[in-house]
Design a protein around this motif. Structure first.
Motif, PDB file in Angstrom:
ATOM      1  N   VAL A  87       0.822  -1.213   0.000  1.00  0.00           N
ATOM      2  CA  VAL A  87       0.000   0.000   0.000  1.00  0.00           C
ATOM      3  C   VAL A  87       0.853   1.260   0.000  1.00  0.00           C
ATOM      4  O   VAL A  87       0.412   2.313  -0.478  1.00  0.00           O
ATOM      5  CB  VAL A  87      -0.977   0.017   1.200  1.00  0.00           C
ATOM      6  N   ASP A  88       2.071   1.173   0.531  1.00  0.00           N
ATOM      7  CA  ASP A  88       2.938   2.352   0.549  1.00  0.00           C
ATOM      8  C   ASP A  88       3.678   2.550  -0.768  1.00  0.00           C
ATOM      9  O   ASP A  88       4.052   3.675  -1.113  1.00  0.00           O
ATOM     10  CB  ASP A  88       3.949   2.263   1.699  1.00  0.00           C
ATOM     11  N   ASP A  89       3.888   1.474  -1.498  1.00  0.00           N
ATOM     12  CA  ASP A  89       4.566   1.589  -2.794  1.00  0.00           C
ATOM     13  C   ASP A  89       3.653   2.148  -3.875  1.00  0.00           C
ATOM     14  O   ASP A  89       4.134   2.677  -4.881  1.00  0.00           O
ATOM     15  CB  ASP A  89       5.106   0.227  -3.246  1.00  0.00           C
ATOM     16  N   ASP A  90       2.350   2.034  -3.700  1.00  0.00           N
ATOM     17  CA  ASP A  90       1.402   2.500  -4.721  1.00  0.00           C
ATOM     18  C   ASP A  90       0.246   3.247  -4.055  1.00  0.00           C
ATOM     19  O   ASP A  90      -0.893   2.764  -4.030  1.00  0.00           O
ATOM     20  CB  ASP A  90       0.875   1.303  -5.520  1.00  0.00           C
ATOM     21  N   PRO A  91       0.515   4.453  -3.495  1.00  0.00           N
ATOM     22  CA  PRO A  91      -0.533   5.181  -2.759  1.00  0.00           C
ATOM     23  C   PRO A  91      -1.696   5.627  -3.634  1.00  0.00           C
ATOM     24  O   PRO A  91      -2.793   5.852  -3.109  1.00  0.00           O
ATOM     25  CB  PRO A  91       0.215   6.385  -2.170  1.00  0.00           C
ATOM     26  N   ASN A  92      -1.482   5.745  -4.940  1.00  0.00           N
ATOM     27  CA  ASN A  92      -2.600   6.113  -5.812  1.00  0.00           C
ATOM     28  C   ASN A  92      -3.610   4.972  -5.914  1.00  0.00           C
ATOM     29  O   ASN A  92      -4.817   5.207  -5.993  1.00  0.00           O
ATOM     30  CB  ASN A  92      -2.089   6.488  -7.204  1.00  0.00           C
ATOM     31  N   LYS A  93      -3.133   3.766  -5.918  1.00  0.00           N
ATOM     32  CA  LYS A  93      -4.018   2.606  -5.970  1.00  0.00           C
ATOM     33  C   LYS A  93      -4.626   2.321  -4.610  1.00  0.00           C
ATOM     34  O   LYS A  93      -5.726   1.772  -4.510  1.00  0.00           O
ATOM     35  CB  LYS A  93      -3.240   1.381  -6.464  1.00  0.00           C
ATOM     36  N   TYR A  94      -3.909   2.721  -3.544  1.00  0.00           N
ATOM     37  CA  TYR A  94      -4.377   2.469  -2.183  1.00  0.00           C
ATOM     38  C   TYR A  94      -4.471   3.790  -1.420  1.00  0.00           C
ATOM     39  O   TYR A  94      -3.631   4.089  -0.569  1.00  0.00           O
ATOM     40  CB  TYR A  94      -3.426   1.497  -1.465  1.00  0.00           C
ATOM     41  N   PRO A  95      -5.478   4.611  -1.735  1.00  0.00           N
ATOM     42  CA  PRO A  95      -5.634   5.908  -1.072  1.00  0.00           C
ATOM     43  C   PRO A  95      -6.101   5.743   0.372  1.00  0.00           C
ATOM     44  O   PRO A  95      -6.523   4.651   0.793  1.00  0.00           O
ATOM     45  CB  PRO A  95      -6.695   6.608  -1.919  1.00  0.00           C
ATOM     46  N   ALA A  96      -6.042   6.823   1.109  1.00  0.00           N
ATOM     47  CA  ALA A  96      -6.405   6.785   2.526  1.00  0.00           C
ATOM     48  C   ALA A  96      -7.825   6.274   2.738  1.00  0.00           C
ATOM     49  O   ALA A  96      -8.080   5.470   3.640  1.00  0.00           O
ATOM     50  CB  ALA A  96      -6.234   8.175   3.148  1.00  0.00           C
ATOM     51  N   GLY A  97      -8.762   6.735   1.908  1.00  0.00           N
ATOM     52  CA  GLY A  97     -10.150   6.320   2.068  1.00  0.00           C
ATOM     53  C   GLY A  97     -10.324   4.819   1.982  1.00  0.00           C
ATOM     54  O   GLY A  97     -11.105   4.224   2.741  1.00  0.00           O
ATOM     55  N   LEU A  98      -9.589   4.177   1.074  1.00  0.00           N
ATOM     56  CA  LEU A  98      -9.681   2.726   0.930  1.00  0.00           C
ATOM     57  C   LEU A  98      -9.147   2.025   2.177  1.00  0.00           C
ATOM     58  O   LEU A  98      -9.738   1.044   2.656  1.00  0.00           O
ATOM     59  CB  LEU A  98      -8.895   2.276  -0.297  1.00  0.00           C
ATOM     60  N   LEU A  99      -8.058   2.541   2.732  1.00  0.00           N
ATOM     61  CA  LEU A  99      -7.491   1.921   3.932  1.00  0.00           C
ATOM     62  C   LEU A  99      -8.424   2.088   5.130  1.00  0.00           C
ATOM     63  O   LEU A  99      -8.531   1.178   5.966  1.00  0.00           O
ATOM     64  CB  LEU A  99      -6.120   2.517   4.242  1.00  0.00           C
ATOM     65  N   PHE A 100      -9.101   3.213   5.226  1.00  0.00           N
ATOM     66  CA  PHE A 100     -10.102   3.375   6.284  1.00  0.00           C
ATOM     67  C   PHE A 100     -11.211   2.345   6.131  1.00  0.00           C
ATOM     68  O   PHE A 100     -11.698   1.786   7.111  1.00  0.00           O
ATOM     69  CB  PHE A 100     -10.684   4.789   6.268  1.00  0.00           C
ATOM     70  N   GLU A 101     -11.631   2.090   4.884  1.00  0.00           N
ATOM     71  CA  GLU A 101     -12.672   1.080   4.642  1.00  0.00           C
ATOM     72  C   GLU A 101     -12.160  -0.308   5.029  1.00  0.00           C
ATOM     73  O   GLU A 101     -12.904  -1.106   5.628  1.00  0.00           O
ATOM     74  CB  GLU A 101     -13.093   1.101   3.174  1.00  0.00           C
TER      75      GLU A 101
END
Length: 331
Positions: A87-101
């Motif tokens: 998730v840290d290598d590709d923050p565009n694919k894994y934005p904050a909102g997705l991680l909250f979900e």
């Protein structure tokens, strides 16, 4: 990474337990702790990952957050080492909102397995409760549902920042001259009425801002020892945002008015005085987070917001108005 931005061990321990030591990525779910060959030891491959990055240049870094907010459990998700790197290598694919979900859904599944009875009703209540607020940031939703220590102040800081962000950005753009609006001509014979309207409006804005700051916020937080009201907190923060929107509209009305040369000096003295309200309001979130950082149990914290006019402003505008009226009388 600054020490203040790192997760402390109690946060890491609690986060791992809430995740049942399983990776929160729904496509992974790996067990992150287990036994070793030594019966007295265990192995851990789980990590407390930052949702909003811990330092400039890191994935999903938000410069508006303080170190205290970045290191809070509300900004954390439990992942295995592989998924943390993913998730840290590709923050565009894994934005904050997705991680909250991910985090919310993972804890919901774990809770169902641990408690089973009553979880469906709890989930239904939480969903209905969040619907009362309308659109919120993911972090604000998490604060409302979890209500940890100092949640009232964390929630106020987050909702204010979220609600004010568009106005603050537009105010910055206005000061830099990055947009224009239709010009409204103010004729000499109507200038005094136009000026009177602007002064009455700014007095009303200032009064509302003062009432929100001195009364409504503390009322929403509740008396000492009594939990605050999340709906009242969000409502008060949105009223702040409305005041700031009105302030921006006031500034636009002043800046995009066209007056005669005689009254231009009066108009120039009005420019910028209302925008100070937006800038002062934007200081509140940082003050609250710094207050929480001290982990107070008692005491008084004072926030001083300055809405004063520039030095000798009243005298300057009176003189400019007098000169303008004299000039128009003999023009």
């Amino acid at each position: 990474m600054a020490a203040a931005d790192k997760f402390k061990q109690p946060v890491i321990t609690t986060l791992a337990k809430r995740a049942a030591n399983r990776c929160s990525n729904p496509e992974c779910g790996a067990i992150t702790s287990g036994p070793t060959d030594n019966p007295d030891e265990s192995i851990n491959i789980g990590e407390a990952a930052h949702i909003y990055g811990a330092n400039p240049g890191s994935a999903r870094y938000d410069p508006s957050m303080t170190g205290v907010e970045r290191s809070a459990i509300s900004n954390a998700i439990w992942l295995c080492g592989n998924c943390h790197k993913l998730v840290d290598d590709d923050p565009n694919k894994y934005p904050a909102g997705l991680l909250f979900e991910w985090q919310r859904e993972h804890e919901r599944r774990i809770s169902e397995q641990v408690e089973k009875s009553g979880n469906a009703l709890r989930e239904r209540y939480e969903q209905r409760h969040l619907e009362e607020f309308g659109r919120l940031s993911y972090l604000a939703e998490r604060l409302i549902l979890e209500k940890g220590d100092y949640w009232e102040y964390q929630l106020t800081a987050e909702v204010l920042r979220y609600e004010l962000a568009p106005t603050v950005k537009r105010w910055t753009a206005l000061k830099r001259g990055l947009y224009v609006k239709p010009v409204i001509r103010v004729e000499n014979e109507s200038f005094i009425h136009w000026l009177s309207d602007r002064m009455n409006e700014i007095q009303g804005i200032t009064h509302a801002f003062s009432e929100l700051t001195n009364s409504e916020l503390t009322r929403a937080w509740g008396e000492p020892g009594i939990p605050g009201n999340d709906i009242n907190i969000v409502t008060t923060c949105r009223l702040y945002a409305e005041i700031c929107n009105s302030t921006l509209s006031w500034e636009e009305t002043v800046r995009f008015a066209r007056t005669s040369e005689e009254f231009s000096s009066v108009q120039n003295l009005l420019i910028g005085i209302a925008g100070k309200i937006i800038e002062e309001c934007a200081k509140i979130p940082e003050f609250l987070i710094n207050m929480i950082n001290e982990k107070p149990t008692t005491g008084l914290f004072r926030l001083s917001l300055s809405l004063t006019l520039p030095d000798d402003w009243s005298e300057k505008i009176s003189k400019a108005m007098e000169q303008a009226l004299f000039a128009t009388r003999f023009s």
